[in-house]
Write an enzyme that holds these catalytic residues in place. Structure first.
Site, PDB file in Angstrom:
ATOM      1  N   ILE A 128      38.908  43.761  46.000  1.00 57.30           N
ATOM      2  CA  ILE A 128      39.769  44.348  44.976  1.00 57.30           C
ATOM      3  C   ILE A 128      40.957  43.442  44.672  1.00 57.30           C
ATOM      4  CG2 ILE A 128      41.227  46.346  44.409  1.00 57.30           C
ATOM      5  CD1 ILE A 128      39.671  47.949  46.501  1.00 57.30           C
ATOM      6  N   ASP A 133      38.909  37.754  40.451  1.00 56.59           N
ATOM      7  CA  ASP A 133      37.856  36.748  40.314  1.00 56.59           C
ATOM      8  C   ASP A 133      38.129  35.512  41.166  1.00 56.59           C
ATOM      9  OD1 ASP A 133      36.400  38.121  37.969  1.00 56.59           O
ATOM     10  OD2 ASP A 133      38.476  38.001  37.302  1.00 56.59           O
ATOM     11  N   SER A 159      36.329  48.630  32.326  1.00 54.39           N
ATOM     12  CA  SER A 159      35.261  49.257  31.537  1.00 54.39           C
ATOM     13  C   SER A 159      35.418  50.765  31.536  1.00 54.39           C
ATOM     14  CB  SER A 159      33.896  48.847  32.099  1.00 54.39           C
ATOM     15  OG  SER A 159      33.700  47.448  31.997  1.00 54.39           O
ATOM     16  N   HIS A 185      39.215  39.994  35.384  1.00 51.78           N
ATOM     17  CA  HIS A 185      40.036  41.196  35.481  1.00 51.78           C
ATOM     18  C   HIS A 185      41.474  40.736  35.328  1.00 51.78           C
ATOM     19  CE1 HIS A 185      41.649  45.014  36.669  1.00 51.78           C
ATOM     20  NE2 HIS A 185      42.221  44.505  37.754  1.00 51.78           N
TER      21      HIS A 185
END
Length: 323
Positions: A128, A133, A159, A185
């Site tokens: 998390i 990334d 999303s 993200h």
């Protein structure tokens, strides 16, 4: 007796604690191993002790009993787990900049990747910590684990925010909407609007047929998904519920071998011409982590946004010596 599901959590701050609570409430874990980045700080160990106690006090209200194990900073104990969730971060560093945690989280990850790997961990990482990334790429590179066994929550949360925004402007339930934010993200993520559908019917077709209902401002909806986290942060100085639930949804898909399709961060191995970094595309998630990456027929404009997003991840990888 059936198989015992063991889940580990690194970092029991806002998000890690909510991950633990959600895993217990949903009955996903049989054994929960919790660690904290204590560094000799009594307050951090006390926080971990408090969270374990609080979870234990809640067990009488949960679906089934869960063995709660306080591991302190002994990360090697997590090697026996089926899934390890990395929630070690400091959200205050990202108050004004999506990349604000970059050096903190990548430095912190170096402290637990080696002992977990050396102890023989063969499960799946769900990470998390932000920038998601970059940290996912770091875990893959430093652990030497198969790339499919590192899964970043990535844009799974974004999303969901996109579906929520679409639900609010159309009145349809989020579960009936297929929609993805893709890329990192972070600030460079984008909505794959060409792939949005309601009950299988493309948004583009619905906009032509029912302009009064579907002729909403696409850019405003995309921005609502991109900025949702900052709306939350502005009010309570953290985000916790939604991202924890996104992580738990991935954990459930892994331990149940669901072959669940969601956007999440995974290694690029040539998708749209990108290689060697983690970022989000729609993935099939099961017992081995990411089983398959699904290719959408993105527009030229969306492809440009995807490449720009990957370029930003690659830039951050270079800043921390992971390029």
């Amino acid at each position: 007796m059936g198989t015992v599901t063991k889940i580990g959590i690194i970092g029991m701050g806002h998000v890690g604690a909510h991950v633990a609570n959600s895993l217990v409430l949903q009955g996903i874990a049989d054994e929960l191993y919790m660690t904290e980045i204590c560094s000799g700080e009594a307050s951090r160990q006390a926080k971990l002790d408090a969270e374990v106690q609080d979870l234990g006090d809640s067990l009488a209200f949960c679906p089934h009993n869960v063995a709660l194990v306080n591991c302190g900073e002994d990360y090697a104990q997590l090697a026996q787990c089926d899934v390890i969730v990395n929630a070690a971060g400091d959200v205050s560093l990202a108050a004004t900049n999506r990349d604000g945690e970059l050096f903190y989280t990548t430095d912190t990850a170096k402290r637990f990747i080696e002992p977990v790997t050396a102890a023989g961990f063969g499960g799946v990482w769900v990470t998390i910590a932000n920038p998601c990334d970059v940290v996912a790429t770091e875990i893959w590179k430093l652990s030497g684990i198969d790339s499919n066994r590192v899964v970043g929550t990535g844009t799974a949360l974004d999303s969901s925010r996109l579906k929520y925004a679409l639900s609010r402007v159309t009145g349809f339930d989020q579960h009936s909407i297929s929609a993805y934010m893709l890329g990192e993200h972070g600030a460079s993520m984008f909505a794959a609007l060409s792939a949005v559908s309601f009950g299988g019917k493309p948004l583009s077709q619905l906009r032509a047929e029912q302009p009064e209902r579907f002729g909403f401002d696409l850019a405003a909806v995309e921005d609502a998904a991109r900025q949702g986290g900052y709306v939350t942060y502005a009010g309570k100085q953290c985000t916790e519920f939604a991202v924890a639930d996104a992580a738990c949804r991935l954990v459930r898909a892994i331990v149940s071998n669901e072959h669940y399709i969601t956007a999440c961060s995974t290694l690029m191995t040539g998708e749209y011409g990108e290689y060697g970094l983690f970022t989000s595309l729609p993935c099939v998630v099961g017992a081995d982590g990411v089983e398959e990456v699904l290719h959408l027929d993105l527009t030229d404009a969306e492809l440009d946004e995807f490449h720009a997003s990957c370029a930003h991840v690659r830039e951050n990888l270079g800043r921390v010596g992971l390029a």
